[in-house]
Design a protein around this motif. Sequence first.
Motif, PDB file in Angstrom:
ATOM      1  N   MET A 148      25.738 -58.571  39.777  1.00 17.49           N
ATOM      2  CA  MET A 148      26.818 -59.308  39.133  1.00 17.49           C
ATOM      3  C   MET A 148      26.653 -59.270  37.612  1.00 17.49           C
ATOM      4  O   MET A 148      27.636 -59.166  36.875  1.00 17.49           O
ATOM      5  N   ALA A 149      25.401 -59.323  37.156  1.00 15.68           N
ATOM      6  CA  ALA A 149      25.145 -59.294  35.708  1.00 15.68           C
ATOM      7  C   ALA A 149      25.599 -57.968  35.108  1.00 15.68           C
ATOM      8  O   ALA A 149      26.216 -57.935  34.032  1.00 15.68           O
ATOM      9  N   THR A 150      25.309 -56.865  35.807  1.00 15.89           N
ATOM     10  CA  THR A 150      25.720 -55.551  35.316  1.00 15.89           C
ATOM     11  C   THR A 150      27.233 -55.421  35.327  1.00 15.89           C
ATOM     12  O   THR A 150      27.842 -54.928  34.364  1.00 15.89           O
ATOM     13  N   ILE A 181      35.841 -43.562  25.925  1.00 18.82           N
ATOM     14  CA  ILE A 181      34.950 -44.718  25.757  1.00 18.82           C
ATOM     15  C   ILE A 181      34.756 -45.427  27.089  1.00 18.82           C
ATOM     16  O   ILE A 181      33.635 -45.803  27.456  1.00 18.82           O
ATOM     17  N   ILE A 182      35.845 -45.615  27.828  1.00 19.46           N
ATOM     18  CA  ILE A 182      35.756 -46.266  29.147  1.00 19.46           C
ATOM     19  C   ILE A 182      34.842 -45.451  30.067  1.00 19.46           C
ATOM     20  O   ILE A 182      33.976 -46.002  30.752  1.00 19.46           O
ATOM     21  N   MET A 199      28.717 -57.333  32.515  1.00 11.48           N
ATOM     22  CA  MET A 199      28.521 -56.619  31.255  1.00 11.48           C
ATOM     23  C   MET A 199      29.568 -55.523  31.086  1.00 11.48           C
ATOM     24  O   MET A 199      30.158 -55.374  30.004  1.00 11.48           O
ATOM     25  N   VAL A 200      29.808 -54.756  32.154  1.00 12.93           N
ATOM     26  CA  VAL A 200      30.818 -53.694  32.109  1.00 12.93           C
ATOM     27  C   VAL A 200      32.188 -54.293  31.808  1.00 12.93           C
ATOM     28  O   VAL A 200      32.928 -53.794  30.947  1.00 12.93           O
ATOM     29  N   GLN A 201      32.524 -55.376  32.508  1.00 13.69           N
ATOM     30  CA  GLN A 201      33.834 -55.996  32.280  1.00 13.69           C
ATOM     31  C   GLN A 201      33.948 -56.531  30.852  1.00 13.69           C
ATOM     32  O   GLN A 201      35.014 -56.443  30.237  1.00 13.69           O
ATOM     33  N   GLY A 202      32.865 -57.074  30.309  1.00 13.47           N
ATOM     34  CA  GLY A 202      32.873 -57.570  28.941  1.00 13.47           C
ATOM     35  C   GLY A 202      33.154 -56.452  27.944  1.00 13.47           C
ATOM     36  O   GLY A 202      33.914 -56.646  26.971  1.00 13.47           O
TER      37      GLY A 202
END
Length: 202
Positions: free
Chosen positions: A186-188, A163-164, A191-194
């Motif tokens: 930064m937005a992308t 999944i990661i 999102m990845v970190q979220g």
Amino acid sequence: MKNTERSEHQRDSILDVARNMFAAKGFEATTTREINKELGIADGLLYYYFPHGKQEILDTIVHQGIAERVNDIQINFADAQSVGELELQLMDFFDRIWRLFSSDDNYESFIITIRERMLLSDDESSWLSVITEHIQNNIGHALEDVADIVDCDQTEVMTMAAIIMSIFQRTLYDVLLVKNQREVSMATRTMVQGEIHFLLNK
């Protein structure tokens, strides 16, 4: 410079120029004459280093990419003491993967492989799958050391790694290929970190 070093340097120069042209113009639209002109070499010299011409150059570029990328990817989470620390280490790993794929030579090889995949052998065109599997396995083995932190048993670790990897892969394809951007916003990244945070705190 010794003859062998000079020869290796000339060969590398041909590959660098061809990689740049293949990425910018496409394989079919690039001629050996244009490569020679850019390098300032005689027409026959390219065939001295690459007797089969453009196709051999393309094959070499792809093979080099496979070896370099697979060898560059290492990961270790053993010192993570909490889910939060593991999340940060995964994001650091994402940043390293991003830098690897977005660096000039690797980015061009990435673009060339996608665009010219019909001209490549199955082994050559599969290097992205090889790398994805390699990264995913590395993540899985690294997660085994911290399975207790994320409350996973050993059978769930490889599923979590898959999944990661799918999160990372989707982002690489979307930003590098679809949007043709070399910098991750930064937005992308947020999102990845979220998504990683949600997965680790399931």
